[in-house]
Design an enzyme around this catalytic site. Sequence first.
Site, PDB file in Angstrom:
ATOM      1  N   GLY A  46     -13.820  37.141  -9.738  1.00  0.00           N
ATOM      2  CA  GLY A  46     -13.765  38.576  -9.983  1.00  0.00           C
ATOM      3  C   GLY A  46     -15.010  39.039 -10.709  1.00  0.00           C
ATOM      4  O   GLY A  46     -15.694  38.243 -11.364  1.00  0.00           O
ATOM      5  N   GLN A  51     -19.851  44.649 -16.049  1.00  0.00           N
ATOM      6  CA  GLN A  51     -20.578  43.369 -16.138  1.00  0.00           C
ATOM      7  C   GLN A  51     -21.948  43.435 -15.466  1.00  0.00           C
ATOM      8  O   GLN A  51     -22.776  42.547 -15.662  1.00  0.00           O
ATOM      9  CB  GLN A  51     -19.767  42.237 -15.497  1.00  0.00           C
ATOM     10  N   CYS A  93     -15.296  33.687 -17.799  1.00  0.00           N
ATOM     11  CA  CYS A  93     -15.789  35.012 -17.415  1.00  0.00           C
ATOM     12  C   CYS A  93     -17.270  34.869 -17.108  1.00  0.00           C
ATOM     13  O   CYS A  93     -17.981  34.155 -17.828  1.00  0.00           O
ATOM     14  CB  CYS A  93     -15.584  35.963 -18.597  1.00  0.00           C
ATOM     15  N   LEU A  94     -17.744  35.521 -16.044  1.00  0.00           N
ATOM     16  CA  LEU A  94     -19.160  35.383 -15.679  1.00  0.00           C
ATOM     17  C   LEU A  94     -20.079  35.918 -16.787  1.00  0.00           C
ATOM     18  O   LEU A  94     -21.246  35.559 -16.828  1.00  0.00           O
ATOM     19  CB  LEU A  94     -19.444  36.091 -14.349  1.00  0.00           C
ATOM     20  N   HIS A 137      -7.591  40.463 -16.075  1.00  0.00           N
ATOM     21  CA  HIS A 137      -8.909  40.185 -16.663  1.00  0.00           C
ATOM     22  C   HIS A 137      -9.916  41.281 -16.285  1.00  0.00           C
ATOM     23  O   HIS A 137     -10.611  41.821 -17.157  1.00  0.00           O
ATOM     24  CB  HIS A 137      -9.386  38.812 -16.170  1.00  0.00           C
ATOM     25  N   GLU A 138      -9.958  41.607 -14.996  1.00  0.00           N
ATOM     26  CA  GLU A 138     -10.952  42.592 -14.536  1.00  0.00           C
ATOM     27  C   GLU A 138     -10.592  43.992 -15.004  1.00  0.00           C
ATOM     28  O   GLU A 138     -11.463  44.777 -15.367  1.00  0.00           O
ATOM     29  CB  GLU A 138     -11.100  42.543 -13.007  1.00  0.00           C
ATOM     30  N   HIS A 141     -11.852  44.679 -18.417  1.00  0.00           N
ATOM     31  CA  HIS A 141     -13.283  44.997 -18.516  1.00  0.00           C
ATOM     32  C   HIS A 141     -13.513  46.509 -18.486  1.00  0.00           C
ATOM     33  O   HIS A 141     -14.434  47.009 -19.126  1.00  0.00           O
ATOM     34  CB  HIS A 141     -14.062  44.357 -17.360  1.00  0.00           C
TER      35      HIS A 141
HETATM   36 ZN    ZN Z   1     -14.826  38.794 -17.105  1.00  0.00          ZN
END
Ligand code: ZN
Length: 195
Positions: A46, A51, A93-94, A137-138, A141
């Site tokens: 995701g 991000q 997480c990226l 999670h997304e 953000h």
């Molecule tokens: Zn993340």
Amino acid sequence: MAILKIVTYGNESLRQKSKEISKISKKIRILAENMIDTMYKNNGVGLAAPQVGENIRMFVIDVSLDNEPYNPIVFINPKIIKKEGATHEKEGCLSFPNAFVDVRRYSYVKVKALDINGKPFIMEAKDGSLLSRAIQHEYDHLEGILFIDHSRNIFEAIKVLEENNLPTVQKDKMLDEKDIEDLLSNEDNKADNNE
Ligand code: ZN
């Protein structure tokens, strides 16, 4: 097609609340395509617009397995309309390269969003599945909430962030989540009694 630069923890765009998208313009469509490419390039499941430094309410998810066809899903202006149960799992997480921390999540969510053509859809994700956790999670953000805010053990989070040369936890951002923790503790006790 372009691979975008992913901002890492410490960048203020990750802590901002994102704005609703009022029109799905060509620019938004291109951004969605580029976010999907960027997610694949980084082996993520995701990626949310903040991000890549865009504080707008859009994220992309693909939870298909390696032997399955690509199945990217774009969520625009998502709303979580139902959430239930409790689960916990190590998450990454990226924006937090190599850092994995045990976090609390609801096990079930129902989300409403617009697709890339502006068409509304509703999606359910059950049983603490990867899809369920990825949606939560997304979605976070877009609210400026990060996975480490859901840590079950703050000491673990501090240690993992330090080991990966990331800024430390922001204690004032940590979520209480007593409802989820109570459910998880009950399950732990049940498991103990069955031994
Ligand atoms: Zn993340």
